[in-house]
Design a protein around this motif. Sequence first.
Motif, mmCIF file in Angstrom:
data_model
loop_
_atom_site.group_PDB
_atom_site.id
_atom_site.type_symbol
_atom_site.label_atom_id
_atom_site.label_comp_id
_atom_site.label_asym_id
_atom_site.label_seq_id
_atom_site.Cartn_x
_atom_site.Cartn_y
_atom_site.Cartn_z
ATOM 1 N N SER A 181 0.858 -1.186 0.000
ATOM 2 C CA SER A 181 0.000 0.000 0.000
ATOM 3 C C SER A 181 0.892 1.233 0.000
ATOM 4 O O SER A 181 2.025 1.205 0.478
ATOM 5 N N LYS A 182 0.350 2.309 -0.546
ATOM 6 C CA LYS A 182 1.138 3.543 -0.632
ATOM 7 C C LYS A 182 1.269 4.166 0.757
ATOM 8 O O LYS A 182 0.273 4.417 1.429
ATOM 9 N N PRO A 183 2.497 4.424 1.183
ATOM 10 C CA PRO A 183 2.712 5.060 2.487
ATOM 11 C C PRO A 183 2.223 6.511 2.484
ATOM 12 O O PRO A 183 2.012 7.117 1.427
ATOM 13 N N SER A 184 2.105 7.067 3.679
ATOM 14 C CA SER A 184 1.715 8.476 3.802
ATOM 15 C C SER A 184 2.814 9.354 3.201
ATOM 16 O O SER A 184 3.942 8.922 2.993
ATOM 17 N N MET A 208 4.418 11.703 4.610
ATOM 18 C CA MET A 208 5.525 11.862 5.548
ATOM 19 C C MET A 208 6.490 10.680 5.447
ATOM 20 O O MET A 208 7.707 10.869 5.492
ATOM 21 N N VAL A 209 5.951 9.485 5.302
ATOM 22 C CA VAL A 209 6.806 8.301 5.176
ATOM 23 C C VAL A 209 7.529 8.326 3.837
ATOM 24 O O VAL A 209 8.705 7.980 3.749
ATOM 25 N N LEU A 210 6.843 8.762 2.791
ATOM 26 C CA LEU A 210 7.496 8.875 1.481
ATOM 27 C C LEU A 210 8.660 9.859 1.539
ATOM 28 O O LEU A 210 9.723 9.610 0.961
ATOM 29 N N LEU A 211 8.476 10.967 2.248
ATOM 30 C CA LEU A 211 9.562 11.936 2.411
ATOM 31 C C LEU A 211 10.724 11.331 3.192
ATOM 32 O O LEU A 211 11.894 11.558 2.865
ATOM 33 N N GLN A 212 10.403 10.539 4.200
ATOM 34 C CA GLN A 212 11.444 9.881 4.981
ATOM 35 C C GLN A 212 12.225 8.893 4.115
ATOM 36 O O GLN A 212 13.452 8.845 4.172
ATOM 37 N N LEU A 213 11.505 8.116 3.303
ATOM 38 C CA LEU A 213 12.168 7.182 2.394
ATOM 39 C C LEU A 213 13.073 7.930 1.423
ATOM 40 O O LEU A 213 14.213 7.540 1.186
ATOM 41 N N TYR A 214 12.556 9.010 0.852
ATOM 42 C CA TYR A 214 13.328 9.819 -0.089
ATOM 43 C C TYR A 214 14.598 10.345 0.567
ATOM 44 O O TYR A 214 15.703 10.219 0.025
ATOM 45 N N ALA A 215 14.445 10.939 1.757
ATOM 46 C CA ALA A 215 15.585 11.551 2.438
ATOM 47 C C ALA A 215 16.637 10.502 2.800
ATOM 48 O O ALA A 215 17.836 10.731 2.601
ATOM 49 N N TYR A 246 17.168 3.045 6.073
ATOM 50 C CA TYR A 246 16.326 2.858 4.896
ATOM 51 C C TYR A 246 15.876 1.408 4.795
ATOM 52 O O TYR A 246 14.687 1.140 4.609
ATOM 53 N N VAL A 247 16.807 0.478 4.930
ATOM 54 C CA VAL A 247 16.484 -0.951 4.828
ATOM 55 C C VAL A 247 15.492 -1.331 5.930
ATOM 56 O O VAL A 247 14.512 -2.049 5.672
ATOM 57 N N GLU A 248 15.700 -0.838 7.137
ATOM 58 C CA GLU A 248 14.795 -1.144 8.238
ATOM 59 C C GLU A 248 13.393 -0.585 7.983
ATOM 60 O O GLU A 248 12.394 -1.271 8.243
ATOM 61 N N LEU A 249 13.296 0.637 7.476
ATOM 62 C CA LEU A 249 11.999 1.243 7.207
ATOM 63 C C LEU A 249 11.263 0.478 6.100
ATOM 64 O O LEU A 249 10.068 0.207 6.224
ATOM 65 N N VAL A 250 11.948 0.140 5.046
ATOM 66 C CA VAL A 250 11.310 -0.611 3.952
ATOM 67 C C VAL A 250 10.845 -1.965 4.466
ATOM 68 O O VAL A 250 9.723 -2.403 4.149
ATOM 69 N N SER A 251 11.652 -2.633 5.261
ATOM 70 C CA SER A 251 11.260 -3.929 5.816
ATOM 71 C C SER A 251 10.007 -3.800 6.677
ATOM 72 O O SER A 251 9.101 -4.634 6.613
ATOM 73 N N GLU A 252 9.946 -2.754 7.467
ATOM 74 C CA GLU A 252 8.778 -2.498 8.308
ATOM 75 C C GLU A 252 7.534 -2.254 7.459
ATOM 76 O O GLU A 252 6.457 -2.779 7.744
ATOM 77 N N LEU A 253 7.687 -1.459 6.404
ATOM 78 C CA LEU A 253 6.547 -1.143 5.537
ATOM 79 C C LEU A 253 6.080 -2.342 4.708
ATOM 80 O O LEU A 253 4.886 -2.498 4.446
ATOM 81 N N ALA A 254 7.037 -3.172 4.302
ATOM 82 C CA ALA A 254 6.712 -4.326 3.459
ATOM 83 C C ALA A 254 6.086 -5.453 4.275
ATOM 84 O O ALA A 254 5.406 -6.315 3.720
ATOM 85 N N GLY A 255 6.327 -5.436 5.571
ATOM 86 C CA GLY A 255 5.726 -6.447 6.443
ATOM 87 C C GLY A 255 6.395 -7.744 6.473
ATOM 88 O O GLY A 255 7.138 -8.346 5.923
#
Length: 84
Positions: A19-22, A24-31, A75-84
């Motif tokens: 699912s598409k993140p908010s 704020m999360v997209l900005l965090q991923l970008y940064a 970044y890897v940790e955030l993506v893993s969290e979002l991907a489930g």
Amino acid sequence: MTTQEEFDTASQRAQQLPSKPSNMVLLQLYALYKQATDGDVTGDRPGGFDFKAIAKYDAWAGLRGTSKDAARQQYVELVSELAG
């Protein structure tokens, strides 16, 4: 420490999140991605009414001083969290 291969895999996974993140999360991923690949932000902060560019710049600038390795790990940790 996160390897380049793990980071590359996470970058691919980020494009296929269930699912598409908010925004704020997209900005965090970008940064985190920019900090991990390019290091500290350079150049002047965008002006005018380009709110998207300003938000992206500010998010990236907020990571100033974070090492590329640390940003890659986060970044890897955030993506893993979002991907489930």
